[in-house]
Design an enzyme around this catalytic site. Structure first.
Site, mmCIF file in Angstrom:
data_model
loop_
_atom_site.group_PDB
_atom_site.id
_atom_site.type_symbol
_atom_site.label_atom_id
_atom_site.label_comp_id
_atom_site.label_asym_id
_atom_site.label_seq_id
_atom_site.Cartn_x
_atom_site.Cartn_y
_atom_site.Cartn_z
ATOM 1 N N TYR A 117 -10.547 -17.597 9.022
ATOM 2 C CA TYR A 117 -11.076 -18.801 9.685
ATOM 3 C C TYR A 117 -9.980 -19.521 10.462
ATOM 4 C CZ TYR A 117 -9.105 -21.935 6.069
ATOM 5 O OH TYR A 117 -8.266 -22.631 5.237
ATOM 6 N N CYS A 118 -10.429 -20.242 11.499
ATOM 7 C CA CYS A 118 -9.563 -21.115 12.285
ATOM 8 C C CYS A 118 -10.230 -22.482 12.358
ATOM 9 C CB CYS A 118 -9.253 -20.519 13.657
ATOM 10 S SG CYS A 118 -10.695 -20.217 14.707
ATOM 11 N N TRP A 119 -10.042 -23.209 13.445
ATOM 12 C CA TRP A 119 -10.563 -24.572 13.506
ATOM 13 C C TRP A 119 -12.083 -24.622 13.663
ATOM 14 C CZ3 TRP A 119 -9.077 -29.128 12.047
ATOM 15 C CH2 TRP A 119 -9.705 -30.279 12.550
ATOM 16 N N TYR A 146 -13.020 -24.048 10.075
ATOM 17 C CA TYR A 146 -12.642 -25.122 9.152
ATOM 18 C C TYR A 146 -13.600 -26.310 9.253
ATOM 19 C CZ TYR A 146 -10.343 -29.221 7.289
ATOM 20 O OH TYR A 146 -10.097 -30.383 6.593
#
Length: 372
Positions: A117-119, A146
């Site tokens: 996962y990222c932002w 996120y």
């Protein structure tokens, strides 16, 4: 898989639940928060600064752009063009993903299933997940990244406490509540140790010498992660807390649930509490100047004469007199006021007598509590 505990016929039995990744996750390459436990590892590809503020508990940080690189790409995007930013960003991401494959992921076997996962669940996590899938690993990107995770944490912190039965450990300062929780956990009980998660002992002298408090968001993630592990059929032991632990706020629904729960009251001799506190707070006694600074914060609650007496006791290294004075003048009255106001269950609380505040005493107390 996950292991749950069930109480059957008066004894504890363990039930193992194997979690599998649904077919639609395999096909789409994405997964939601509900599938979190079905992965072998959670990989956060955001920058170290983003990771430090908050992340999925247990996740590893393998950034595809570090803090400096992320700032550089962002500046290019705003001041030059989106094309230049994507071109430079792609080269940086490719190099960083390659480095992680050669180092952190090098020992993973072909059956390894990571969640990335990222932002927002976009380019950074998508780039990493794509490369890992091309290698042959069953990698998936977290839907919404996120931001989606954070919304789920806040929503579940509103819901989870209502499904759990708490046993609130109460007792004045120096009665060893946290130590009792530790022994309860070692004996197999479900324990929510909020002060351990907050890295603070919950008073003006509560800062730990070797650990900083997490951010508010990280604290909430840690509380959420702990709550979701508990079996609703068994009680959860927790220490009575005020609204704040150091700089951090206890989630509101959890605090409400705790304050409406049954209580257990620890009783320990006054002299034993003094001995225990001197031992537990030895690091403060070894830094008299810092201790004075902390106690001077209490001038809003106590007269200059009282605070001055504490300072004089520090100067004279009269530790036993100081601790006795602080308990009688500040901590015990504050405890009584707080408990009467916030924990009505204390009136009918079960009494746990712990005559000696040491390992043997806490182990005996935990065994007695679990046997009630």
């Amino acid at each position: 898989g996950n292991t749950n505990i069930e109480l059957r016929s008066g004894r504890l039995e363990y039930r193992t639940r194997t979690l599998r990744i649904p077919n639609d996750v395999r096909q789409s390459g994405t997964a939601g928060i509900a599938e979190l436990d079905g992965f072998d590892e959670v990989v956060d590809v955001r920058s170290p600064a983003e990771f430090a503020i908050d992340h999925v508990p247990g996740a590893v940080n393998c950034p595809v752009l570090d803090d400096e690189e992320r700032a550089r790409v962002g500046t290019l995007y705003k001041q030059v063009s989106s094309f230049e930013a994507r071109k430079i960003g792609a080269a940086l991401v490719a190099r960083n993903v390659a480095r992680h494959v050669e180092t952190h992921f090098a020992s993973r076997d072909p059956r390894w299933k990571p969640l990335i996962y990222c932002w927002r669940g976009g380019k950074r996590s998508g780039s990493m997940a794509h490369v890992l899938r091309e290698i042959g690993w069953e990698a998936a990107a977290l839907q919404g990244g996120y931001q989606s995770y954070r919304r789920a944490v806040l929503a579940q912190l509103e819901e989870l406490p209502s499904h759990l039965e708490f046993r609130v450990i109460c007792g004045p300062t120096g009665s060893g509540k946290s130590r009792l929780l530790q022994k309860l956990a070692l004996q197999g009980a479900q324990v929510l140790d909020l002060e351990d998660l907050a890295k603070h002992r919950g008073s003006v002298l509560g800062n730990l010498p070797d650990a900083a408090q997490p951010s508010q968001k990280m604290f909430e993630s840690l509380v959420w992660y702990a709550l979701r592990q508990f079996d609703a059929a068994l009680p959860v032991f927790v220490e009575a807390e005020s609204r704040r632990i150091g700089l951090l706020r206890v989630p509101e629904r959890l605090l409400e649930r705790m304050r409406a729960s049954a209580c257990v009251r620890i009783h320990a001799p006054a002299a034993e509490r003094v001995r225990f506190l001197i031992d537990e707070y030895r690091h403060l006694l070894e830094e008299p100047a810092g201790l004075k600074t902390l106690l001077l914060r209490l001038t809003a609650l106590h007269s200059r004469e009282t605070v001055g007496r504490w300072i004089a006791q520090i100067d004279a290294r009269e530790w036993q007199a100081l601790v006795c004075d602080l308990l009688a003048t500040h901590y015990d009255p504050a405890y009584v006021r707080s408990m009467e106001k916030n924990y009505p269950g204390l009136t009918d609380a079960a009494l746990l007598d712990v005559p000696r505040l040491d390992d043997a005493g806490f182990e005996s107390g935990a065994s007695a509590l679990l046997g009630q």
